[in-house]
Motif scaffolding. Structure first.
Motif, PDB file in Angstrom:
ATOM      1  N   PRO A  56       0.805  -1.227   0.000  1.00  0.00           N
ATOM      2  CA  PRO A  56       0.000   0.000   0.000  1.00  0.00           C
ATOM      3  C   PRO A  56       0.837   1.277   0.000  1.00  0.00           C
ATOM      4  O   PRO A  56       0.440   2.277  -0.601  1.00  0.00           O
ATOM      5  N   LEU A  57       1.986   1.243   0.665  1.00  0.00           N
ATOM      6  CA  LEU A  57       2.852   2.424   0.682  1.00  0.00           C
ATOM      7  C   LEU A  57       3.307   2.783  -0.722  1.00  0.00           C
ATOM      8  O   LEU A  57       3.279   3.961  -1.117  1.00  0.00           O
ATOM      9  N   LEU A  58       3.723   1.795  -1.504  1.00  0.00           N
ATOM     10  CA  LEU A  58       4.207   2.065  -2.857  1.00  0.00           C
ATOM     11  C   LEU A  58       3.092   2.651  -3.724  1.00  0.00           C
ATOM     12  O   LEU A  58       3.322   3.596  -4.484  1.00  0.00           O
ATOM     13  N   ARG A  59       1.906   2.094  -3.592  1.00  0.00           N
ATOM     14  CA  ARG A  59       0.779   2.610  -4.386  1.00  0.00           C
ATOM     15  C   ARG A  59       0.418   4.036  -3.989  1.00  0.00           C
ATOM     16  O   ARG A  59       0.209   4.907  -4.841  1.00  0.00           O
ATOM     17  N   GLU A  60       0.361   4.284  -2.670  1.00  0.00           N
ATOM     18  CA  GLU A  60      -0.056   5.608  -2.199  1.00  0.00           C
ATOM     19  C   GLU A  60       1.010   6.666  -2.448  1.00  0.00           C
ATOM     20  O   GLU A  60       0.696   7.847  -2.629  1.00  0.00           O
ATOM     21  N   LEU A  61       2.273   6.274  -2.479  1.00  0.00           N
ATOM     22  CA  LEU A  61       3.320   7.225  -2.887  1.00  0.00           C
ATOM     23  C   LEU A  61       3.122   7.653  -4.335  1.00  0.00           C
ATOM     24  O   LEU A  61       3.280   8.827  -4.680  1.00  0.00           O
ATOM     25  N   ARG A  62       2.759   6.690  -5.177  1.00  0.00           N
ATOM     26  CA  ARG A  62       2.517   7.028  -6.578  1.00  0.00           C
ATOM     27  C   ARG A  62       1.310   7.949  -6.717  1.00  0.00           C
ATOM     28  O   ARG A  62       1.330   8.897  -7.509  1.00  0.00           O
ATOM     29  N   HIS A  63       0.277   7.701  -5.931  1.00  0.00           N
ATOM     30  CA  HIS A  63      -0.893   8.581  -5.968  1.00  0.00           C
ATOM     31  C   HIS A  63      -0.529  10.000  -5.498  1.00  0.00           C
ATOM     32  O   HIS A  63      -1.007  10.990  -6.058  1.00  0.00           O
ATOM     33  N   ALA A  64       0.306  10.057  -4.471  1.00  0.00           N
ATOM     34  CA  ALA A  64       0.684  11.364  -3.926  1.00  0.00           C
ATOM     35  C   ALA A  64       1.634  12.117  -4.850  1.00  0.00           C
ATOM     36  O   ALA A  64       1.579  13.349  -4.947  1.00  0.00           O
ATOM     37  N   TYR A  65       2.511  11.371  -5.541  1.00  0.00           N
ATOM     38  CA  TYR A  65       3.507  11.975  -6.431  1.00  0.00           C
ATOM     39  C   TYR A  65       3.406  11.329  -7.813  1.00  0.00           C
ATOM     40  O   TYR A  65       4.272  10.540  -8.215  1.00  0.00           O
ATOM     41  N   PRO A  66       2.354  11.651  -8.570  1.00  0.00           N
ATOM     42  CA  PRO A  66       2.127  10.974  -9.861  1.00  0.00           C
ATOM     43  C   PRO A  66       3.231  11.196 -10.888  1.00  0.00           C
ATOM     44  O   PRO A  66       3.417  10.368 -11.780  1.00  0.00           O
ATOM     45  N   HIS A  67       3.960  12.290 -10.785  1.00  0.00           N
ATOM     46  CA  HIS A  67       4.982  12.599 -11.787  1.00  0.00           C
ATOM     47  C   HIS A  67       6.407  12.363 -11.279  1.00  0.00           C
ATOM     48  O   HIS A  67       7.374  12.644 -12.011  1.00  0.00           O
ATOM     49  N   ALA A  68       6.534  11.856 -10.067  1.00  0.00           N
ATOM     50  CA  ALA A  68       7.865  11.625  -9.507  1.00  0.00           C
ATOM     51  C   ALA A  68       8.467  10.343 -10.066  1.00  0.00           C
ATOM     52  O   ALA A  68       7.770   9.475 -10.596  1.00  0.00           O
ATOM     53  N   GLU A  69       9.773  10.238  -9.956  1.00  0.00           N
ATOM     54  CA  GLU A  69      10.459   8.980 -10.256  1.00  0.00           C
ATOM     55  C   GLU A  69      10.653   8.264  -8.925  1.00  0.00           C
ATOM     56  O   GLU A  69      11.310   8.783  -8.018  1.00  0.00           O
ATOM     57  N   ILE A  70      10.054   7.090  -8.808  1.00  0.00           N
ATOM     58  CA  ILE A  70      10.112   6.342  -7.559  1.00  0.00           C
ATOM     59  C   ILE A  70      11.010   5.125  -7.752  1.00  0.00           C
ATOM     60  O   ILE A  70      10.804   4.320  -8.666  1.00  0.00           O
ATOM     61  N   LYS A  71      12.008   5.026  -6.896  1.00  0.00           N
ATOM     62  CA  LYS A  71      12.971   3.928  -6.959  1.00  0.00           C
ATOM     63  C   LYS A  71      12.876   3.102  -5.678  1.00  0.00           C
ATOM     64  O   LYS A  71      12.616   3.639  -4.603  1.00  0.00           O
ATOM     65  N   LEU A  72      13.104   1.807  -5.814  1.00  0.00           N
ATOM     66  CA  LEU A  72      12.964   0.878  -4.688  1.00  0.00           C
ATOM     67  C   LEU A  72      14.204   0.014  -4.572  1.00  0.00           C
ATOM     68  O   LEU A  72      14.705  -0.509  -5.573  1.00  0.00           O
ATOM     69  N   VAL A  73      14.703  -0.128  -3.355  1.00  0.00           N
ATOM     70  CA  VAL A  73      15.832  -1.022  -3.079  1.00  0.00           C
ATOM     71  C   VAL A  73      15.321  -2.187  -2.255  1.00  0.00           C
ATOM     72  O   VAL A  73      14.727  -1.989  -1.190  1.00  0.00           O
ATOM     73  N   VAL A  74      15.523  -3.424  -2.750  1.00  0.00           N
ATOM     74  CA  VAL A  74      15.053  -4.618  -2.049  1.00  0.00           C
ATOM     75  C   VAL A  74      16.150  -5.669  -2.008  1.00  0.00           C
ATOM     76  O   VAL A  74      17.116  -5.625  -2.775  1.00  0.00           O
ATOM     77  N   HIS A  75      15.959  -6.628  -1.129  1.00  0.00           N
ATOM     78  CA  HIS A  75      16.841  -7.796  -1.100  1.00  0.00           C
ATOM     79  C   HIS A  75      16.500  -8.684  -2.297  1.00  0.00           C
ATOM     80  O   HIS A  75      15.334  -8.770  -2.701  1.00  0.00           O
ATOM     81  N   PRO A  76      17.486  -9.360  -2.893  1.00  0.00           N
ATOM     82  CA  PRO A  76      17.213 -10.200  -4.068  1.00  0.00           C
ATOM     83  C   PRO A  76      16.113 -11.242  -3.850  1.00  0.00           C
ATOM     84  O   PRO A  76      15.407 -11.601  -4.797  1.00  0.00           O
TER      85      PRO A  76
END
Length: 404
Positions: A56-76
């Motif tokens: 939900p955080l990833l989705r709501e960040l996109r809703h809040a910042y529709p034109h931003a570039e969102i990058k994610l760092v995860v474990h493989p």
């Protein structure tokens, strides 16, 4: 007491070293201004459950910042869960290994090398570390990324974090308080609220491809032809990394028998899911239950498992990654809890329910000083042994859930 003091001193020195590394990296970096506002989310859990509750955080960040570039760092290990996420522009894999001692020794070098590779030319504008419990790597990546604004939960969130992350508040420009008892989904979404936005939805998501959807449909096609009105019930026999979270297998067999009797006119099929460590549990369940079992333990990818679970009328399982993936698949879930805090980690969703005895010896009975029991004061977990199948059976109404 001496050991705790030494740990605290070591962690403080580690933070000071990280701050020094950040200055050196900034000195040698040639960073340019970003074309777009860039958000970096650093989430390095290795568990399916934590990653599912982060959706939900990833989705709501996109809703809040529709034109931003969102990058994610995860474990493989988590990459397959997020690689088709439509809300993320770029995903980085950061492998810190699995040995804590080794990670403590090399984490500055690993994080420095990672950030030099990916962020020495373009730094993010905002870095988020949405982890409430202790962190051993994400905070250093957030710092070394060069992001001028960095947000995380305070090191004072838990007693354990206050020790193992001593001084970590200095890595961030803003720290969120440990505001009472909340579910992990709510805690993650508090980052969105802190940024000035109200979440439009708190539902979990799982992102599958058309191929994975087709795989599940084709796999279950023959079964549906044989039993067009049948019920498909998913079972998660595993307790994840902790045996204390595992409901006895013979209880699952007894519960499955009760469900067969209740829905005898609709032919009940049980779909087993889990990892390779759960293979013996699946084999024993198949051997002891008289009925139809589709044993898919360790036979699918994470995304294929989610696609299969979408076809289930109900999922029943212990507190584990499979339970949270089932919740993110949008089906009815009954979670069986004992040694872990169901207030923080229960299956999240409108059709999700929890069964627990909530004994005084458990985390919930101790005022949530801890989030889970690492050891048990009994020869075997009383919270699981005394939670008999009849109690779980009363909580399940598959036809009602199916008709919602």
């Amino acid at each position: 007491m001496l050991k705790k003091t030494l740990i605290r001193v070591f962690m403080l020195l580690s933070v000071v070293m990280a701050l020094l590394c950040e200055r050196i990296l900034a000195l040698f970096s040639r960073r340019q201004e970003n074309a777009k506002f860039t958000i970096l989310v650093v989430r390095l859990d290795q568990t399916l459950g934590d990653s599912s509750m982060n959706s939900p955080l990833l989705r709501e960040l996109r809703h809040a910042y529709p034109h931003a570039e969102i990058k994610l760092v995860v474990h493989p290990r988590i990459y397959d869960m997020v690689r088709h996420c439509p809300h993320i522009d770029h995903i980085y894999r950061y492998d810190w290994g699995s040995s804590l001692a080794k990670s403590l020794l090399f984490r500055h070098w690993l994080s420095w090398k990672f950030c030099w590779t990916h962020f020495r030319r373009e730094q993010p504008d905002l870095a988020l570390v949405p982890r409430f419990d202790e962190d051993h790597h994400a905070g250093f990546i957030a710092l070394l990324s060069g992001a001028p604004r960095r947000i995380a939960y305070t090191e004072k969130a838990t007693q354990r974090k206050q020790l193992l992350n001593a001084g970590f508040d200095m890595l961030y420009t803003e720290v969120l308080p440990a505001d009472g008892l909340k579910h992990e989904v709510e805690r993650n979404l508090d980052f969105v609220r802190h940024l000035g936005f109200e979440p439009a939805s708190m539902e979990l998501e799982f992102w599958s491809t058309a191929d994975e959807t087709a795989y599940a449909r084709e796999f279950l096609a023959e079964h549906k032809q044989k039993h067009p009105d049948g019920l498909l019930i998913g079972l998660g026999l595993s307790g994840g990394y902790s045996i204390l979270k595992r409901w006895p297998l013979h209880y699952y067999v007894e519960l499955a028998t009760l469900l067969q009797q209740r829905y005898h006119g609709r032919h009940v099929t049980f779909l087993l899911v889990g990892g390779k460590e759960d293979i013996p549990l699946g084999a024993e369940f198949e051997e002891k239950l008289q009925g139809t079992v589709l044993n898919m333990i360790a036979k699918t990818s994470i995304a294929q498992m989610a696609a299969l679970l979408r076809h289930c009328h109900q999922f029943i399982g212990n507190d584990s990654g499979a339970m949270h993936v089932a919740a993110s698949a949008g089906i009815a879930v009954t979670g069986i809890f004992g040694s872990s805090c169901h207030h923080r980690f229960r299956a999240w969703g409108k059709s999700c329910d929890t069964v627990t005895l909530e004994l005084e010896c458990g985390p919930c009975g101790q005022g949530h000083v801890i989030d889970r029991c690492s050891t048990c004061i009994y020869p075997s977990p009383k919270c699981m042994d005394e939670l008999v199948p009849a109690q779980v059976f009363k909580k399940i109404n598959i036809v009602q859930n199916y008709l919602r």
